[in-house]
Design an enzyme around this catalytic site. Structure first.
Site, PDB file in Angstrom:
ATOM      1  N   GLU A  51      99.803  68.766  40.222  1.00  0.00           N
ATOM      2  CA  GLU A  51      98.791  69.478  41.029  1.00  0.00           C
ATOM      3  C   GLU A  51      99.440  69.893  42.343  1.00  0.00           C
ATOM      4  O   GLU A  51      99.232  69.278  43.383  1.00  0.00           O
ATOM      5  CB  GLU A  51      97.551  68.609  41.297  1.00  0.00           C
ATOM      6  CG  GLU A  51      96.418  69.426  41.953  1.00  0.00           C
ATOM      7  CD  GLU A  51      95.374  68.601  42.672  1.00  0.00           C
ATOM      8  OE1 GLU A  51      94.631  67.865  42.003  1.00  0.00           O
ATOM      9  OE2 GLU A  51      95.316  68.697  43.919  1.00  0.00           O
TER      10      GLU A  51
ATOM     11  N   HIS B 194      90.056  72.471  40.674  1.00  0.00           N
ATOM     12  CA  HIS B 194      90.634  71.904  41.896  1.00  0.00           C
ATOM     13  C   HIS B 194      89.574  71.893  42.985  1.00  0.00           C
ATOM     14  O   HIS B 194      88.715  72.773  43.030  1.00  0.00           O
ATOM     15  CB  HIS B 194      91.848  72.744  42.314  1.00  0.00           C
ATOM     16  CG  HIS B 194      92.558  72.189  43.498  1.00  0.00           C
ATOM     17  ND1 HIS B 194      92.160  72.467  44.792  1.00  0.00           N
ATOM     18  CD2 HIS B 194      93.615  71.344  43.590  1.00  0.00           C
ATOM     19  CE1 HIS B 194      92.961  71.810  45.621  1.00  0.00           C
ATOM     20  NE2 HIS B 194      93.848  71.125  44.924  1.00  0.00           N
TER      21      HIS B 194
ATOM     22  N   ASP C 272     100.259  66.492  44.954  1.00  0.00           N
ATOM     23  CA  ASP C 272      99.429  67.323  45.835  1.00  0.00           C
ATOM     24  C   ASP C 272     100.281  67.894  46.965  1.00  0.00           C
ATOM     25  O   ASP C 272      99.842  68.001  48.108  1.00  0.00           O
ATOM     26  CB  ASP C 272      98.209  66.576  46.392  1.00  0.00           C
ATOM     27  CG  ASP C 272      97.060  67.529  46.745  1.00  0.00           C
ATOM     28  OD1 ASP C 272      97.150  68.727  46.410  1.00  0.00           O
ATOM     29  OD2 ASP C 272      96.082  67.074  47.364  1.00  0.00           O
TER      30      ASP C 272
END
Ligand code: MN
Length: 336
Positions: A6, A174, A300
Site C-alpha cells: 500500500e 484506501h 504506507d
C-alpha cells in the site's frame, strides 16, 4: 523477498488540480480544506520530504526501498486521488496518472507494480479505464473511499465492480477523510484523518458493501483493505450475531440484503494489508481472525518510514513469513 503493498505516489498534474480546487473553496468537498496541511506537503514546489517522495517514481524511491530491504512496491495514487473533481477532470487526471505509473512500472518491472486510478463519478468510463490500465500492465484499481459522500455499494457504481470481477483484478479501498455527512464531530477534535477517521470511513465503506449484498452479486470480487482491515476483524463476531438478529425484522432493516453473515464475505472477498499497523499484538490478532492466506505486508510509504515499518514487522512472528511478505501479494495482485 519483501513486497510492500500500500505505497503512495502523486503526479504534478494531480497536485496542481488539488491546489486549484482548494483555491476555489473546494465546493462540495468540506473535508478537503482539512487536508490542507497534507496538501502543502504534497506541493512539490515546496520540496517537502513527503512531497518529494510521493512524486518520485525512480531512483529516490528505490533508494528508500533498498535501505529497508523492500524488493517491490505496489503503488497507487494517494488520497483523495481523482474523486474530488468533476467527472471529466477526474477521468483525465486518472488516465494521465495511469500512463505515468505504467511507464514507471515498465522502467522498473522487478521493483514496482501499480494499481490504476479511476474516477467513480463516471462509472462507465472508470470501468473502461480499469480495463485500459490492466492492458498497460497495472494490477487492479484503487478507490480512495467515498466519492463525494457516495460508496461503491450504490448500484450506479456496479459497472466498476463488474469490470474488476470479469478482469479478475482487485479493487483496493484506501482511506480518505470522513465523508461530508459525518465530518463535523470528527473534525471538531482533528480526528478525521489517520487518528481515527480514515479507519471509520474505510471500514464503513467495506461494511456497506458487505451487508448490502454486493458480494452475492459479484462473488469473485476481491477487495483490498489496509491498516489491518480498518478495524473490522476486531468486530466480526458481534457483527455476525447482530446481523442474524436484525435480519429477523426485514421491515426494520430493509438494507440488510446480504444472504450470509459479514464474516463470510470478509473472509472470502477481502484481503488485508498491514500499512502503518505493523504492530505485534494487532498483527497477531488479525492473523488469528483472517488466517495466513489473506494478510499482506505493507509500509504506507512515504507517510510511514520504510525502515521503521519494516523493522517493526520483522519483530512479529507471523505463521508464514513467505506468504506474508510476498506469496500472498503475488496471488492477489497477480505479480509475475
Ligand atoms: Mn495509505
Amino acid at each position: 523477498m519483501k513486497i510492500a503493498t500500500e505505497e503512495a505516489f502523486t503526479t504534478p498534474e494531480l497536485v496542481k488540480g488539488w491546489n486549484a480546487l482548494l483555491n476555489a473553496g473546494a465546493p462540495a468537498e468540506p473535508g478537503l480544506p482539512l487536508l490542507a496541511g497534507v496538501y502543502q506537503n504534497l506541493d512539490i514546489e515546496r520540496s517537502s520530504e513527503v512531497a518529494t517522495n510521493l512524486a518520485d517514481l525512480g531512483a529516490g524511491r528505490i533508494a528508500h526501498m533498498d535501505e529497508a530491504g523492500v524488493d517491490m512496491q505496489v503503488i497507487f495514487i494517494t488520497a483523495p486521488g481523482v474523486q474530488v473533481f468533476d467527472a471529466d477532470t477526474g477521468c483525465g487526471l486518472a488516465e494521465n496518472a495511469n500512463d505515468i505509473l505504467a511507464e514507471a512500472v515498465n522502467n522498473h518491472p522487478t521493483r514496482f507494480a501499480g494499481l490504476a486510478a479511476i474516477a467513480p463519478q463516471a462509472p462507465q468510463r472508470a470501468a473502461q479505464e480499469l480495463e485500459r490500465s490492466v492492458g498497460l500492465g497495472l494490477k487492479g484499481a484503487v478507490v480512495n473511499s467515498h466519492t463525494k459522500g457516495q460508496y461503491l455499494d450504490a448500484p450506479e457504481f456496479w459497472p466498476i465492480l463488474e469490470a474488476a470481477e470479469s478482469l479478475d483484478v482487485p479493487i483496493y479501498i484506501h482511506p480518505r477523510e470522513s465523508a461530508p455527512a459525518m465530518l463535523t464531530p470528527f473534525a471538531e477534535r482533528h480526528l478525521e484523518k489517520a487518528m481515527w477517521g480514515f479507519q471509520t470511513e474505510t471500514g464503513l465503506h467495506a461494511l456497506r458493501m458487505i451487508v448490502s449484498g454486493v458480494f452475492d452479486k459479484f462473488p469473485k470480487l476481491q477487495i483490498g483493505l489496509g491498516h489491518l482491515g480498518e478495524g473490522i476483524p476486531f468486530w466480526l463476531d458481534r457483527q455476525d450475531r447482530f446481523y442474524l438478529r436484525y435480519r429477523q425484522a426485514p421491515d426494520t432493516y430493509p438494507h440488510f440484503k446480504a444472504e450470509h453473515v459479514p464474516s463470510k464475505y470478509f473472509l472470502e472477498n477481502f484481503f488485508v494489508t498491514t500499512s502503518g499497523h505493523n504492530w505485534d499484538p494487532a498483527l497477531r490478532f488479525v492473523e488469528e481472525v483472517i488466517g495466513e492466506d489473506r494478510l499482506l505486508f505493507a509500509v504506507d510509504y512515504p507517510y510511514e518510514n520504510c525502515v521503521q515499518q519494516t523493522e517493526q514487522a520483522g519483530a512479529v512472528t507471523v505463521k508464514n513469513p513467505d506468504k506474508f511478505y510476498h506469496l500472498n501479494a503475488k496471488k492477489f495482485f497477480k505479480l509475475d
